[in-house]
Design a protein around this motif. Structure first.
Motif, PDB file in Angstrom:
ATOM      1  N   VAL A 185       0.847  -1.199   0.000  1.00  0.00           N
ATOM      2  CA  VAL A 185       0.000   0.000   0.000  1.00  0.00           C
ATOM      3  C   VAL A 185       0.885   1.253   0.000  1.00  0.00           C
ATOM      4  N   GLU A 186       1.990   1.206   0.748  1.00  0.00           N
ATOM      5  CA  GLU A 186       2.944   2.323   0.742  1.00  0.00           C
ATOM      6  C   GLU A 186       3.523   2.528  -0.652  1.00  0.00           C
ATOM      7  N   TRP A 187       3.899   1.418  -1.321  1.00  0.00           N
ATOM      8  CA  TRP A 187       4.416   1.529  -2.688  1.00  0.00           C
ATOM      9  C   TRP A 187       3.384   2.169  -3.611  1.00  0.00           C
ATOM     10  N   ASN A 188       2.139   1.767  -3.435  1.00  0.00           N
ATOM     11  CA  ASN A 188       1.069   2.299  -4.282  1.00  0.00           C
ATOM     12  C   ASN A 188       0.950   3.816  -4.122  1.00  0.00           C
ATOM     13  N   GLN A 189       1.044   4.275  -2.884  1.00  0.00           N
ATOM     14  CA  GLN A 189       0.978   5.706  -2.619  1.00  0.00           C
ATOM     15  C   GLN A 189       2.168   6.441  -3.230  1.00  0.00           C
ATOM     16  N   ILE A 190       3.348   5.844  -3.071  1.00  0.00           N
ATOM     17  CA  ILE A 190       4.565   6.455  -3.620  1.00  0.00           C
ATOM     18  C   ILE A 190       4.514   6.476  -5.145  1.00  0.00           C
ATOM     19  N   PHE A 191       4.053   5.377  -5.734  1.00  0.00           N
ATOM     20  CA  PHE A 191       3.997   5.275  -7.196  1.00  0.00           C
ATOM     21  C   PHE A 191       3.032   6.311  -7.781  1.00  0.00           C
ATOM     22  N   ARG A 192       1.907   6.516  -7.111  1.00  0.00           N
ATOM     23  CA  ARG A 192       0.932   7.502  -7.597  1.00  0.00           C
ATOM     24  C   ARG A 192       1.461   8.935  -7.472  1.00  0.00           C
ATOM     25  N   SER A 193       2.198   9.193  -6.388  1.00  0.00           N
ATOM     26  CA  SER A 193       2.642  10.570  -6.132  1.00  0.00           C
ATOM     27  C   SER A 193       3.993  10.911  -6.767  1.00  0.00           C
ATOM     28  N   SER A 194       4.918   9.932  -6.788  1.00  0.00           N
ATOM     29  CA  SER A 194       6.286  10.228  -7.246  1.00  0.00           C
ATOM     30  C   SER A 194       6.709   9.454  -8.492  1.00  0.00           C
ATOM     31  N   GLY A 195       5.845   8.578  -8.975  1.00  0.00           N
ATOM     32  CA  GLY A 195       6.160   7.844 -10.191  1.00  0.00           C
ATOM     33  C   GLY A 195       7.184   6.742  -9.989  1.00  0.00           C
ATOM     34  N   MET A 196       7.761   6.312 -11.107  1.00  0.00           N
ATOM     35  CA  MET A 196       8.667   5.164 -11.095  1.00  0.00           C
ATOM     36  C   MET A 196       9.949   5.429 -10.311  1.00  0.00           C
ATOM     37  N   SER A 197      10.491   6.606 -10.438  1.00  0.00           N
ATOM     38  CA  SER A 197      11.731   6.925  -9.733  1.00  0.00           C
ATOM     39  C   SER A 197      11.520   6.883  -8.219  1.00  0.00           C
ATOM     40  N   GLY A 198      10.367   7.397  -7.767  1.00  0.00           N
ATOM     41  CA  GLY A 198      10.068   7.356  -6.339  1.00  0.00           C
ATOM     42  C   GLY A 198       9.915   5.939  -5.836  1.00  0.00           C
ATOM     43  N   LEU A 199       9.280   5.072  -6.639  1.00  0.00           N
ATOM     44  CA  LEU A 199       9.104   3.670  -6.250  1.00  0.00           C
ATOM     45  C   LEU A 199      10.454   2.971  -6.133  1.00  0.00           C
ATOM     46  N   LEU A 229      -2.390  -4.082 -10.041  1.00  0.00           N
ATOM     47  CA  LEU A 229      -3.307  -3.024  -9.608  1.00  0.00           C
ATOM     48  C   LEU A 229      -2.584  -1.688  -9.460  1.00  0.00           C
ATOM     49  N   MET A 230      -1.310  -1.728  -9.073  1.00  0.00           N
ATOM     50  CA  MET A 230      -0.532  -0.490  -8.977  1.00  0.00           C
ATOM     51  C   MET A 230      -0.426   0.197 -10.332  1.00  0.00           C
ATOM     52  N   THR A 231      -0.196  -0.589 -11.385  1.00  0.00           N
ATOM     53  CA  THR A 231      -0.080   0.000 -12.720  1.00  0.00           C
ATOM     54  C   THR A 231      -1.413   0.536 -13.213  1.00  0.00           C
ATOM     55  N   GLU A 232      -2.507   0.041 -12.647  1.00  0.00           N
ATOM     56  CA  GLU A 232      -3.839   0.516 -13.036  1.00  0.00           C
ATOM     57  C   GLU A 232      -4.300   1.697 -12.181  1.00  0.00           C
ATOM     58  N   LYS A 233      -3.395   2.165 -11.273  1.00  0.00           N
ATOM     59  CA  LYS A 233      -3.687   3.323 -10.424  1.00  0.00           C
ATOM     60  C   LYS A 233      -4.919   3.094  -9.540  1.00  0.00           C
ATOM     61  N   ARG A 234      -5.067   1.871  -9.025  1.00  0.00           N
ATOM     62  CA  ARG A 234      -6.215   1.561  -8.173  1.00  0.00           C
ATOM     63  C   ARG A 234      -6.032   2.175  -6.778  1.00  0.00           C
ATOM     64  N   PRO A 235      -7.130   2.496  -6.086  1.00  0.00           N
ATOM     65  CA  PRO A 235      -7.045   3.059  -4.732  1.00  0.00           C
ATOM     66  C   PRO A 235      -6.391   2.084  -3.755  1.00  0.00           C
ATOM     67  N   ASP A 236      -5.855   2.634  -2.681  1.00  0.00           N
ATOM     68  CA  ASP A 236      -5.161   1.822  -1.679  1.00  0.00           C
ATOM     69  C   ASP A 236      -6.067   0.748  -1.089  1.00  0.00           C
ATOM     70  N   LEU A 237      -7.301   1.120  -0.773  1.00  0.00           N
ATOM     71  CA  LEU A 237      -8.221   0.163  -0.153  1.00  0.00           C
ATOM     72  C   LEU A 237      -8.527  -1.000  -1.091  1.00  0.00           C
ATOM     73  N   TYR A 238      -8.670  -0.713  -2.383  1.00  0.00           N
ATOM     74  CA  TYR A 238      -8.933  -1.776  -3.366  1.00  0.00           C
ATOM     75  C   TYR A 238      -7.745  -2.730  -3.412  1.00  0.00           C
ATOM     76  N   LEU A 239      -6.541  -2.170  -3.405  1.00  0.00           N
ATOM     77  CA  LEU A 239      -5.335  -3.000  -3.449  1.00  0.00           C
ATOM     78  C   LEU A 239      -5.236  -3.856  -2.187  1.00  0.00           C
ATOM     79  N   GLN A 240      -5.505  -3.256  -1.028  1.00  0.00           N
ATOM     80  CA  GLN A 240      -5.447  -4.008   0.223  1.00  0.00           C
ATOM     81  C   GLN A 240      -6.456  -5.149   0.240  1.00  0.00           C
ATOM     82  N   ASP A 241      -7.670  -4.880  -0.224  1.00  0.00           N
ATOM     83  CA  ASP A 241      -8.698  -5.921  -0.249  1.00  0.00           C
ATOM     84  C   ASP A 241      -8.313  -7.064  -1.182  1.00  0.00           C
ATOM     85  N   SER A 242      -7.673  -6.732  -2.296  1.00  0.00           N
ATOM     86  CA  SER A 242      -7.276  -7.778  -3.250  1.00  0.00           C
ATOM     87  C   SER A 242      -6.206  -8.687  -2.667  1.00  0.00           C
TER      88      SER A 242
END
Length: 260
Positions: A86-100, A234-247
């Motif tokens: 979930v942390e990676w997902n947040q970082i990927f959405r905000s900072s892109g690939m370099s941030g991840l 799901l990260m590449t599809e920009k899904r919300p954190d809660l959706y990723l956690q549930d999956s």
């Protein structure tokens, strides 16, 4: 964390054996025979070397020690994996690939599967293409890890067989001394019986249980990677954190799922 169940099982096995011997006789050395042990262990290792390569055998014994000295709490591991993803997902959405890439710690960088997933995302793979590549890598890694269990299971099959070979050797010694030295007759009988005992003990206490434990660990690792694959997609599809956690939660029993 040390595998207390393995340690307990080994102590109980030795306790039962030693208890049975001490309650039956005071001549404990009757059950000790270096030649019988060497026949069984040496024969088992010889057959393993004929069947498998040095690296596979060494890897299998390493896996045996890992299972003895390290037991991961699966639920805690998966909870930590969900939170970290979930942390990676947040970082990927905000900072892109370099941030991840910069967010990975040393353990994650040393994990070949996580490193592969991040590299593929950076290359531009997503959706079904990303899932297909990671699935193939997961199945390939599963097959490689299962070879450890296969080697130990084979050794568990060989050991009683070489115990029987030792029994035949002991019987031949006995037959050769039927009209001669009674001490040699007793030595032959000891070899005949002890090799069978050692072969069964090595198979049933060490090799086969170790193969089962490794198989369970490999299956757990496979499931963990399956969970991670779905998260990467799901990260590449920009899904919300809660959706990723549930999956990822669906890979845990209902009562052990991570709360939202």
């Amino acid at each position: 964390m040390i595998s207390f169940s393995t340690i307990t099982g080994l102590l109980m096995a030795f306790g039962v054996l030693i208890g049975a011997v001490t309650m039956s006789t005071d001549k404990y050395m009757l059950f000790v025979s270096l030649s019988s042990f060497l026949i069984v262990l040496g024969g088992t290792l010889t057959a393993a070397l004929i069947s498998y390569s040095y690296p596979l055998i060494l890897s299998s014994f390493k896996g045996l020690l890992v299972n003895l000295l390290d037991e991961t709490n699966v639920t805690k591991f998966k909870h930590a994996s969900i939170k970290r993803t979930v942390e990676w997902n947040q970082i990927f959405r905000s900072s892109g690939m370099s941030g991840l890439e910069n967010s990975l710690n040393d353990n994650e960088k040393n994990d070949p599967f996580i490193r592969l997933g991040v590299e593929l995302i950076g290359t531009g793979y997503k959706g079904e293409e990303l899932k297909k590549l990671l699935d193939e890598s997961n199945h390939s890694q599963y097959k490689q890890e299962m070879t450890q269990a296969e080697v130990l299971n084979s050794m568990g099959t060989y050991a009683p067989g070489f115990g029987m070979i030792g029994t035949l050797i002991g019987l031949i010694i006995m037959l050769d001394n039927l009209n001669g030295d009674m001490a040699a007759l007793g030595n032959g009988l000891a070899v005949a019986l002890l090799t069978t005992l050692y072969g069964i003990l090595l198979a049933q206490v060490f090799f086969k249980p170790a193969a089962i434990r490794i198989s369970r660990r490999v299956n757990t690792n496979f499931d963990n990677r399956e969970m991670q694959i779905n998260a990467f997609v799901l990260m590449t599809e920009k899904r919300p954190d809660l959706y990723l956690q549930d999956s990822m939660n669906v890979h845990l029993p209902f009562k052990k799922r991570l709360a939202s």
